[in-house]
Design a protein around this motif. Structure first.
Motif, mmCIF file in Angstrom:
data_model
loop_
_atom_site.group_PDB
_atom_site.id
_atom_site.type_symbol
_atom_site.label_atom_id
_atom_site.label_comp_id
_atom_site.label_asym_id
_atom_site.label_seq_id
_atom_site.Cartn_x
_atom_site.Cartn_y
_atom_site.Cartn_z
ATOM 1 N N UNK A 1 41.144 41.074 48.127
ATOM 2 C CA UNK A 1 39.826 41.626 47.816
ATOM 3 C C UNK A 1 39.936 42.909 46.992
ATOM 4 N N UNK A 2 41.044 43.073 46.318
ATOM 5 C CA UNK A 2 41.294 44.312 45.579
ATOM 6 C C UNK A 2 41.023 44.134 44.090
ATOM 7 N N UNK A 3 40.812 45.250 43.411
ATOM 8 C CA UNK A 3 40.790 45.272 41.956
ATOM 9 C C UNK A 3 42.245 45.323 41.491
ATOM 10 N N UNK A 4 42.653 44.314 40.755
ATOM 11 C CA UNK A 4 44.053 44.187 40.338
ATOM 12 C C UNK A 4 44.169 44.486 38.848
ATOM 13 N N UNK A 5 45.120 45.312 38.494
ATOM 14 C CA UNK A 5 45.386 45.589 37.087
ATOM 15 C C UNK A 5 46.430 44.598 36.582
ATOM 16 N N UNK A 6 46.066 43.811 35.604
ATOM 17 C CA UNK A 6 46.998 42.879 34.967
ATOM 18 C C UNK A 6 47.538 43.563 33.718
ATOM 19 N N UNK B 1 46.292 46.672 29.644
ATOM 20 C CA UNK B 1 45.876 46.636 31.036
ATOM 21 C C UNK B 1 44.416 46.207 31.154
ATOM 22 N N UNK B 2 44.184 45.214 31.999
ATOM 23 C CA UNK B 2 42.836 44.718 32.251
ATOM 24 C C UNK B 2 42.620 44.610 33.759
ATOM 25 N N UNK B 3 41.405 44.935 34.196
ATOM 26 C CA UNK B 3 41.066 44.838 35.612
ATOM 27 C C UNK B 3 40.593 43.427 35.942
ATOM 28 N N UNK B 4 41.049 42.934 37.083
ATOM 29 C CA UNK B 4 40.704 41.565 37.479
ATOM 30 C C UNK B 4 40.712 41.452 38.997
ATOM 31 N N UNK B 5 40.202 40.326 39.464
ATOM 32 C CA UNK B 5 40.271 39.992 40.891
ATOM 33 C C UNK B 5 40.912 38.627 41.021
ATOM 34 N N UNK B 6 41.557 38.397 42.140
ATOM 35 C CA UNK B 6 42.186 37.111 42.408
ATOM 36 C C UNK B 6 41.109 36.101 42.774
#
Length: 233
Positions: free
Chosen positions: A61-66, A72-77
């Protein structure tokens, strides 16, 4: 908002069974980064790094940086495919997020005060979890790590519903957003009465009593036997 995670990724060729197999042999997981009004990017992530990240509840449930080659882009699983027999990850989907756009996610419910629950402590009740996660809607900046529900004061034969969950500011439960008549205010947790079990010794006594009654019914009294002989004579 939950802690952020960062995954180092590299761009891979779009498709190809042989390529995917080679990636997995080399210790990578094929994945896709999509959404955000941008083209899909096919990436590869180190298997062990992703595997151990998935072991952490907050990662889901976290904001993940790819981090793809420094971009770098913010994403969720959004989805994970696991091998049906082996302990390995086959594929993963990540969705880009926009800080100004609402997102929906399913978060785990953490039940607080189970050991001190009134219905359990005073009446020997049994806690029944009816819903273990809930879908919420909020801006990425308001995304909580989990949802908590305090059941300390829940008594025997009582329940708590979705509307009893205290949410952080800016967070809503999607099921209740347009539920004017509370038709979807489902029960989340209940305290049930303790189960009553028949003691083995009592069961044996009951069976012996039934056997004794059956034997008595088959026996004839002396008077009955004499009457039968007189009729035969």
């Amino acid at each position: 908002m939950p802690d952020q995670f960062e995954l180092i990724a590299r761009v891979r060729a779009r498709s190809g069974t042989n390529l995917v197999r080679r990636l997995r042999r080399e210790g990578d997981v094929p994945a896709v980064l999509y959404g955000g009004d941008k083209e899909n990017v096919h990436i590869a992530i180190n298997h062990d790094v992703l595997f151990h990240s998935l072991e952490k509840e907050e990662f889901h449930s976290a904001i993940i940086i790819i981090n793809t080659d420094g971009n770098k882009e913010q994403a969720i699983l959004r989805d994970v495919q696991r091998h049906p027999h082996k302990i390995s990850i086959l594929h993963a989907d990540f969705q880009r997020i926009d800080e100004k756009k609402t997102l929906t996610m399913s978060l785990p419910i953490h039940f607080i005060g189970e050991q001190d629950c009134v219905g359990v402590r005073t009446s020997g009740g049994i806690i029944s979890h009816l819903i273990n996660d809930v879908e919420i809607s909020c801006l990425p900046g308001d995304l909580p790590e989990s949802i908590e529900l305090d059941i300390t004061h829940l008594d025997l034969n009582e329940s708590l519903h979705l509307s009893d969950i205290k949410l952080p500011e800016g967070v809503s439960i999607t099921t209740l957003m347009h539920d004017e008549n509370n038709e979807h205010d489902y029960a989340v947790v209940s305290v049930l009465p303790p189960r009553i079990e028949v003691e083995p010794e009592e069961a044996v006594v009951e069976e012996e009593g039934l056997e004794t009654d059956a034997e008595d019914s088959e026996k004839t009294t002396p008077d009955e036997s004499a009457d039968d002989k007189s009729r035969d004579g």
